[in-house]
Design an enzyme around this catalytic site. Structure first.
Site, mmCIF file in Angstrom:
data_model
loop_
_atom_site.group_PDB
_atom_site.id
_atom_site.type_symbol
_atom_site.label_atom_id
_atom_site.label_comp_id
_atom_site.label_asym_id
_atom_site.label_seq_id
_atom_site.Cartn_x
_atom_site.Cartn_y
_atom_site.Cartn_z
ATOM 1 N N GLU A 44 0.842 -1.195 0.000
ATOM 2 C CA GLU A 44 0.000 0.000 0.000
ATOM 3 C C GLU A 44 0.877 1.243 0.000
ATOM 4 O OE1 GLU A 44 -1.128 1.867 3.583
ATOM 5 O OE2 GLU A 44 -1.253 -0.051 4.636
ATOM 6 N N LYS A 181 -5.772 -2.783 13.835
ATOM 7 C CA LYS A 181 -5.147 -1.751 14.674
ATOM 8 C C LYS A 181 -5.718 -1.794 16.094
ATOM 9 C CE LYS A 181 -4.057 1.455 10.916
ATOM 10 N NZ LYS A 181 -4.621 0.761 9.753
#
Length: 337
Positions: A44, A181
């Protein structure tokens, strides 16, 4: 592993759909690797445009490419460069993404942003969702990153759920990450993935729990485990044969030397969330705000952890891509015989 004879898929292209749209630029090395079934790892670009500050982001980009090549795979950084979806950014393009001109501001590009960004010639870093879409269009099967987005805390009121989860439910790309996360509601995140039918495995023997980004153990049982890259690759291969059209998530616990134990990080996260509420931070701004606040509160320890597990994830991802290439090339050889 009972792969042979599971489904006869000779001469059938099961892991890609239509040819890539003409508006996408695919690096020649990446294109050749995909066409000849060599291992490729997608990367990414939001970590470059919105994650790590310059020049550390540029150093990291080059280091990740080296790690992938050392494992025998081809790196493919994905981004939007002046409105052009780019799979396999050049060194010059990576430097541009890492240090934008003063008169430009780059955006984060997810599924909802792609058409607008292309139509208006915008430059941006692709999120997990945006990267998955372009990787799939280019025929790339494995994507390695840092941490997954998910269901935010307090989502009952805000409905704040990352598009990453939706993309995993409908785009057949394997995502290798350190779990979701830690700022998220991890229980709800993995429940959501189950609802979407996303395969989730954790690296380690049976009984190893899902990781929690900075911490090795979230306390949440992992639906499945894998102990070698080949085991993960076998699942990706079979997912393609079955034409399930859903993504897969392979969670890699942070190496022990980079771990921030839950007992240390959880209080920091709570303080960061309180700060965000007091300052009225919401929507797309919440994740970068929280990660930056955690960086401040940990005195830089969280960044060291983040960089450490990203490198580890990329190394494991490249090993999985290589094992997938070997499985499928061996299968083709057996079919010819």
């Amino acid at each position: 592993m009972r792969l042979r004879g599971l489904i006869r898929a000779s001469n059938r292209r099961t892991h890609t759909s239509l040819p890539p749209p003409s508006c996408i630029t695919i690096d020649a090395e990446v294109r050749e690797a995909v066409q000849t079934n060599k291992p490729v790892v997608a990367l990414e670009s939001t970590i470059l445009t919105h994650g790590i500050p310059y020049p550390h982001n540029l150093e990291m980009a080059h280091e990740l490419n080296k790690i992938i090549r050392a494992e025998g795979a081809v790196p493919a950084t994905i981004a939007l460069v002046k409105g052009r979806p780019t799979v396999g950014a050049t060194d010059e393009e990576i430097e541009y993404l890492c240090q934008p001109p003063k008169d430009e501001s780059f955006i984060k590009v997810s599924r909802r942003d792609l058409a607008y960004a292309v139509a208006h010639g915008v430059t941006g870093g692709t999120t997990i969702a945006g990267t998955m879409i372009l990787a799939h269009m280019a025929g790339i099967r494995v994507f390695a990153t840092g941490g997954l987005g998910g269901v935010h805390r307090g989502s009952e009121a805000t409905m704040d759920i990352s598009a990453d989860l939706e993309e995993l439910g409908r785009t057949p790309v394997a995502v290798v990450s350190a779990g979701a996360k830690a700022i998220l509601d991890l229980d709800k995140t993995f429940e959501y993935l189950e609802t979407k039918g996303v395969h989730v495995s954790t690296y380690g023997p049976k009984g190893v729990n899902l990781p929690a980004f900075y911490s090795r153990d979230s306390g949440i049982p992992s639906p499945f485990n894998f102990e070698t890259p080949k085991e993960a690759a076998a699942v990706i291969h079979t997912n393609s044969l079955l034409q399930l059209q859903s993504g897969l998530l392979f969670c890699i616990p942070v190496p022990a030397e980079y771990e921030i134990p839950a007992a240390d990080i959880n209080g920091v996260i709570e303080r960061a969330i309180v700060s965000a509420e007091q300052e009225g931070i919401k929507g797309k701004a919440i994740t970068p705000y929280l990660l930056n606040r955690i960086l401040e509160l940990t005195g830089g320890r969280s960044l060291k952890s983040n960089v450490g597990f990203v490198k580890n994830n990329i190394k494991v991802g490249a090993s999985i891509a290589k094992a997938l290439s070997e499985i499928e090339n061996n299968k083709k050889t057996d079919e010819v015989r």
